[in-house]
Design a protein around this motif. Structure first.
Motif, PDB file in Angstrom:
ATOM      1  N   TYR A   1      -0.447   9.488  -4.174  1.00  0.00           N
ATOM      2  CA  TYR A   1      -1.910   9.419  -4.282  1.00  0.00           C
ATOM      3  C   TYR A   1      -2.451  10.259  -5.431  1.00  0.00           C
ATOM      4  N   SER A   2      -1.529  10.674  -6.315  1.00  0.00           N
ATOM      5  CA  SER A   2      -2.009  11.591  -7.347  1.00  0.00           C
ATOM      6  C   SER A   2      -2.371  10.810  -8.621  1.00  0.00           C
ATOM      7  N   PHE A   3      -1.705  11.083  -9.747  1.00  0.00           N
ATOM      8  CA  PHE A   3      -2.128  10.456 -11.019  1.00  0.00           C
ATOM      9  C   PHE A   3      -2.063   8.926 -10.922  1.00  0.00           C
ATOM     10  N   MET A   4      -0.863   8.390 -10.718  1.00  0.00           N
ATOM     11  CA  MET A   4      -0.748   6.931 -10.670  1.00  0.00           C
ATOM     12  C   MET A   4      -1.385   6.347  -9.416  1.00  0.00           C
TER      13      MET A   4
ATOM     14  N   ARG B   1       2.627  13.236   0.833  1.00  0.00           N
ATOM     15  CA  ARG B   1       3.275  14.244   1.684  1.00  0.00           C
ATOM     16  C   ARG B   1       2.278  15.177   2.357  1.00  0.00           C
TER      17      ARG B   1
ATOM     18  N   THR C   1       5.367   7.237  -6.765  1.00  0.00           N
ATOM     19  CA  THR C   1       6.003   8.545  -6.547  1.00  0.00           C
ATOM     20  C   THR C   1       6.955   8.832  -7.717  1.00  0.00           C
TER      21      THR C   1
ATOM     22  N   LEU D   1      12.617   8.810  -5.946  1.00  0.00           N
ATOM     23  CA  LEU D   1      12.323   8.142  -4.670  1.00  0.00           C
ATOM     24  C   LEU D   1      12.186   6.631  -4.810  1.00  0.00           C
ATOM     25  N   HIS D   2      12.129   6.142  -6.064  1.00  0.00           N
ATOM     26  CA  HIS D   2      11.826   4.714  -6.264  1.00  0.00           C
ATOM     27  C   HIS D   2      12.843   3.804  -5.578  1.00  0.00           C
TER      28      HIS D   2
ATOM     29  N   GLU E   1       6.219   1.965 -10.044  1.00  0.00           N
ATOM     30  CA  GLU E   1       5.943   2.635 -11.320  1.00  0.00           C
ATOM     31  C   GLU E   1       7.224   2.785 -12.144  1.00  0.00           C
ATOM     32  N   LYS E   2       7.037   3.041 -13.422  1.00  0.00           N
ATOM     33  CA  LYS E   2       8.155   3.214 -14.338  1.00  0.00           C
ATOM     34  C   LYS E   2       8.581   4.675 -14.364  1.00  0.00           C
TER      35      LYS E   2
ATOM     36  N   GLY F   1       5.713  -0.868 -13.516  1.00  0.00           N
ATOM     37  CA  GLY F   1       4.426  -0.430 -14.062  1.00  0.00           C
ATOM     38  C   GLY F   1       4.351  -0.141 -15.550  1.00  0.00           C
TER      39      GLY F   1
ATOM     40  N   ASN G   1       2.168  -0.608 -17.865  1.00  0.00           N
ATOM     41  CA  ASN G   1       0.778  -1.041 -18.001  1.00  0.00           C
ATOM     42  C   ASN G   1       0.335  -1.234 -19.445  1.00  0.00           C
TER      43      ASN G   1
ATOM     44  N   TRP H   1       7.509  18.813 -11.478  1.00  0.00           N
ATOM     45  CA  TRP H   1       8.648  17.929 -11.190  1.00  0.00           C
ATOM     46  C   TRP H   1       9.154  17.194 -12.434  1.00  0.00           C
ATOM     47  N   ARG H   2       8.270  16.948 -13.393  1.00  0.00           N
ATOM     48  CA  ARG H   2       8.699  16.238 -14.607  1.00  0.00           C
ATOM     49  C   ARG H   2       9.714  17.035 -15.432  1.00  0.00           C
TER      50      ARG H   2
ATOM     51  N   HIS I   1       8.120   3.632 -21.937  1.00  0.00           N
ATOM     52  CA  HIS I   1       7.012   2.746 -22.311  1.00  0.00           C
ATOM     53  C   HIS I   1       7.262   2.133 -23.690  1.00  0.00           C
TER      54      HIS I   1
ATOM     55  N   TYR J   1      -8.317   3.632 -20.714  1.00  0.00           N
ATOM     56  CA  TYR J   1      -7.038   3.689 -19.983  1.00  0.00           C
ATOM     57  C   TYR J   1      -7.124   2.979 -18.631  1.00  0.00           C
TER      58      TYR J   1
HETATM   59  N1  NAD Z   1       2.283   3.800 -16.162  1.00  0.00           N
HETATM   60  C1  NAD Z   1       1.919   4.988 -16.617  1.00  0.00           C
HETATM   61  O1  NAD Z   1       1.243   5.095 -17.625  1.00  0.00           O
HETATM   62  C2  NAD Z   1       2.365   6.216 -15.872  1.00  0.00           C
HETATM   63  C3  NAD Z   1       1.708   7.441 -16.088  1.00  0.00           C
HETATM   64  C4  NAD Z   1       2.090   8.540 -15.329  1.00  0.00           C
HETATM   65  C5  NAD Z   1       3.125   8.433 -14.419  1.00  0.00           C
HETATM   66  N2  NAD Z   1       3.776   7.249 -14.265  1.00  0.00           N
HETATM   67  C6  NAD Z   1       4.881   7.122 -13.271  1.00  0.00           C
HETATM   68  O2  NAD Z   1       4.316   7.103 -11.969  1.00  0.00           O
HETATM   69  C7  NAD Z   1       5.172   7.779 -11.040  1.00  0.00           C
HETATM   70  C8  NAD Z   1       4.371   8.894 -10.373  1.00  0.00           C
HETATM   71  O3  NAD Z   1       3.900   9.786 -11.373  1.00  0.00           O
HETATM   72  P1  NAD Z   1       2.509  10.565 -11.190  1.00  0.00           P
HETATM   73  O4  NAD Z   1       2.142  11.078 -12.532  1.00  0.00           O
HETATM   74  O5  NAD Z   1       1.539   9.766 -10.441  1.00  0.00           O
HETATM   75  O6  NAD Z   1       3.022  11.783 -10.293  1.00  0.00           O
HETATM   76  P2  NAD Z   1       2.136  12.802  -9.452  1.00  0.00           P
HETATM   77  O7  NAD Z   1       2.911  14.045  -9.325  1.00  0.00           O
HETATM   78  O8  NAD Z   1       0.752  12.848 -10.016  1.00  0.00           O
HETATM   79  O9  NAD Z   1       2.066  12.076  -8.027  1.00  0.00           O
HETATM   80  C9  NAD Z   1       3.221  11.893  -7.257  1.00  0.00           C
HETATM   81  C10 NAD Z   1       2.797  11.458  -5.870  1.00  0.00           C
HETATM   82  O10 NAD Z   1       3.971  11.173  -5.118  1.00  0.00           O
HETATM   83  C11 NAD Z   1       3.790  11.652  -3.800  1.00  0.00           C
HETATM   84  N3  NAD Z   1       5.078  11.911  -3.170  1.00  0.00           N
HETATM   85  C12 NAD Z   1       6.101  12.663  -3.642  1.00  0.00           C
HETATM   86  N4  NAD Z   1       7.103  12.683  -2.737  1.00  0.00           N
HETATM   87  C13 NAD Z   1       6.715  11.898  -1.707  1.00  0.00           C
HETATM   88  C14 NAD Z   1       7.315  11.529  -0.478  1.00  0.00           C
HETATM   89  N5  NAD Z   1       8.514  11.954  -0.133  1.00  0.00           N
HETATM   90  N6  NAD Z   1       6.598  10.719   0.346  1.00  0.00           N
HETATM   91  C15 NAD Z   1       5.373  10.262   0.010  1.00  0.00           C
HETATM   92  N7  NAD Z   1       4.760  10.595  -1.140  1.00  0.00           N
HETATM   93  C16 NAD Z   1       5.425  11.399  -1.984  1.00  0.00           C
HETATM   94  C17 NAD Z   1       2.980  12.919  -3.971  1.00  0.00           C
HETATM   95  O11 NAD Z   1       2.314  13.217  -2.754  1.00  0.00           O
HETATM   96  C18 NAD Z   1       2.020  12.524  -5.087  1.00  0.00           C
HETATM   97  O12 NAD Z   1       0.858  11.949  -4.551  1.00  0.00           O
HETATM   98  C19 NAD Z   1       6.368   8.243 -11.845  1.00  0.00           C
HETATM   99  O13 NAD Z   1       7.381   7.312 -11.740  1.00  0.00           O
HETATM  100  C20 NAD Z   1       5.837   8.302 -13.281  1.00  0.00           C
HETATM  101  O14 NAD Z   1       6.847   8.126 -14.263  1.00  0.00           O
HETATM  102  C21 NAD Z   1       3.396   6.140 -14.953  1.00  0.00           C
END
Ligand code: NAD
Length: 389
Positions: free
Chosen positions: A11-14, A43, A80, A84-85, A102-103, A129, A131, A174-175, A192, A336
């Motif tokens: 529920y965070s960035f993506m 979580r 996530t 975990l993917h 997501e990628k 993903g 995008n 985590w990154r 990407h 974006y």
């Molecule tokens: N397409 C894009 O432009 C783009 C941009 C950023 C990230 N991403 C990808 O998106 C994915 C997530 O990245 P993000 O930046 O959103 O990360 P983030 O850290 O902002 O969010 C990760 C989310 O995963 C959840 N999470 C982690 N472990 C979990 C679990 N065991 N059960 C349930 N939820 C869990 C966390 O609660 C959090 O909400 C990655 O694969 C990243 O590479 C893609």
């Protein structure tokens, strides 16, 4: 109208970006199915509850397995970190759900292939993903190449540069942890660029790479959930932990069609925020793009008469530009967030028409193969052919 009930994990960035897509897609596109934002999962109870309210999800959950087990969910959306993917996507496919992930698709080629096998066996729809394919200027780049305006392609030069970890006191999120992220800017950013290269130029045959971790240890991370549902990161400067991914990676590539490629991805470039750019040179012309100015495509044509030759700056906001027709009047630029609306339209429309969305897990596996070849090349200090993997 038929409903597509969504369960989203993360529920965070993506998670926020995809929610933006589901929430707005029906406002701009004519949909053949109705997306229902059923349940969001994360979580931290407090964080996921706040996110559900703010983003507009009906319910929230902290156990992703319970989301996948539900009978009233048609599509699992995985937002996530990479480690975990595979587990989540395979479980979702086995439960008969469509999967949007997501990628990068996974943290290893082996996992990515297992994910592809699982979705194919289950006969569900799958999408990864990438995008940036839905940026109108990148879609125009594809059209110009397909129209033959660049002629034979000689060069693909792609960079993806950011600066958010230049400060050595930035904590170990985590990154920066290989167990969670797999790799650093390679899987996060270059994935990407590789997908854009696949989309525009074609497949890569072999690579040779180098990488470096400039800052080898960083303060430990302290995570706090803000009221918005987003996680705030703080550094515990009293405790240092090792960085286990690269800070920068670069590689040369040869494409199957004979073109030469140069790729660079780094998070150590002060001033570069999301500098996702490429230039392509061919026998008849060139194009150049940079996401920090995402509505613009630069195009040089050798067909122009000599005295007016020069790079032309195309503002990609006309109704005849792919994806732009649903947005605003010409010149009223997009950003974006709109790429996620476009991406989610592609997903929902493919599900409605019973075809495979693009880019699918097959594209995810193709990208993963290049990532794995780059890792192998760094380790073995040599050119690696993709057909070795
Ligand atoms: N397409 C894009 O432009 C783009 C941009 C950023 C990230 N991403 C990808 O998106 C994915 C997530 O990245 P993000 O930046 O959103 O990360 P983030 O850290 O902002 O969010 C990760 C989310 O995963 C959840 N999470 C982690 N472990 C979990 C679990 N065991 N059960 C349930 N939820 C869990 C966390 O609660 C959090 O909400 C990655 O694969 C990243 O590479 C893609």
């Amino acid at each position: 109208m038929k409903e597509i009930r969504i369960g989203m994990i993360g529920y965070s960035f993506m998670g926020k970006a995809h929610s933006f897509g589901y929430k707005n897609v029906g406002m701009f596109y004519d949909l053949k199915v109705k997306p229902v934002m059923k349940v969001i999962c994360g979580r931290k109870l407090e964080g996921v509850k706040a996110a559900a309210e703010r983003y507009g999800w009906e319910e929230y959950e902290t156990d992703w397995r319970k989301v996948i087990e539900r009978d009233d969910i048609d599509l699992i959306d995985i937002c996530t970190p990479g480690h975990l993917h595979a587990e989540m996507a395979i479980a979702a496919a086995e439960a008969g759900k469509h999967v949007f992930c997501e990628k990068p698709l996974a943290n290893s080629l082996e996992d990515a292939k297992r994910m592809l096998e699982a979705v194919q066996k289950a006969g569900v729809k799958h999408m990864v993903g990438f995008n940036y394919r839905t940026v109108p200027a990148i879609a125009l780049a594809k059209r110009l190449i397909e129209e033959g305006r660049l002629g034979e392609i000689y060069h693909f030069r792609g960079v993806y540069l950011q600066d958010w970890i230049v400060d050595p006191d930035f904590p170990l999120v985590w990154r920066l942890d290989a167990k969670i992220a797999g790799t650093g800017p390679l899987g996060d950013l270059a994935a990407h660029t590789i997908d854009i290269a696949h989309y525009l130029i074609g497949e890569i045959e072999e690579v040779v790479a180098q990488e470096k971790t400039f800052i080898k240890e960083r303060p430990a991370l302290v995570e706090k959930v803000k009221g918005t549902g987003l996680v705030e990161v703080e550094a515990d400067k009293s405790r240092k932990v090792p960085v286990t991914v690269e800070d920068a990676t670069m590689f040369l590539a040869r494409f199957k069609n004979g073109a030469l490629g140069v790729f660079e991805a780094s998070r150590m470039c002060p001033g570069r925020k999301n500098f996702n750019g490429f230039e392509i040179n061919g026998s008849k012309g060139s194009i150049a793009f940079n996401f920090e100015d995402m509505n613009i495509l630069w195009f040089f044509s050798r067909d122009d008469e000599g005295h007016i030759q020069g790079f032309r700056r195309i503002l990609v906001t006309e109704p005849e530009h792919k994806y732009f027709n649903v947005w605003w009047p010409a010149g009223h630029i997009i950003g974006y967030g709109e790429t996620f609306v476009n991406e989610i339209y592609n997903l929902l429309d493919a599900i409605a028409e019973d075809r495979m969305p693009e880019p699918s897990f097959e594209d995810g596996v193709k990208c993963q193969k290049v990532l794995e070849a780059v890792v192998k090349s760094v380790k073995e200090r040599r050119w690696v052919r993709l057909d070795e993997l």
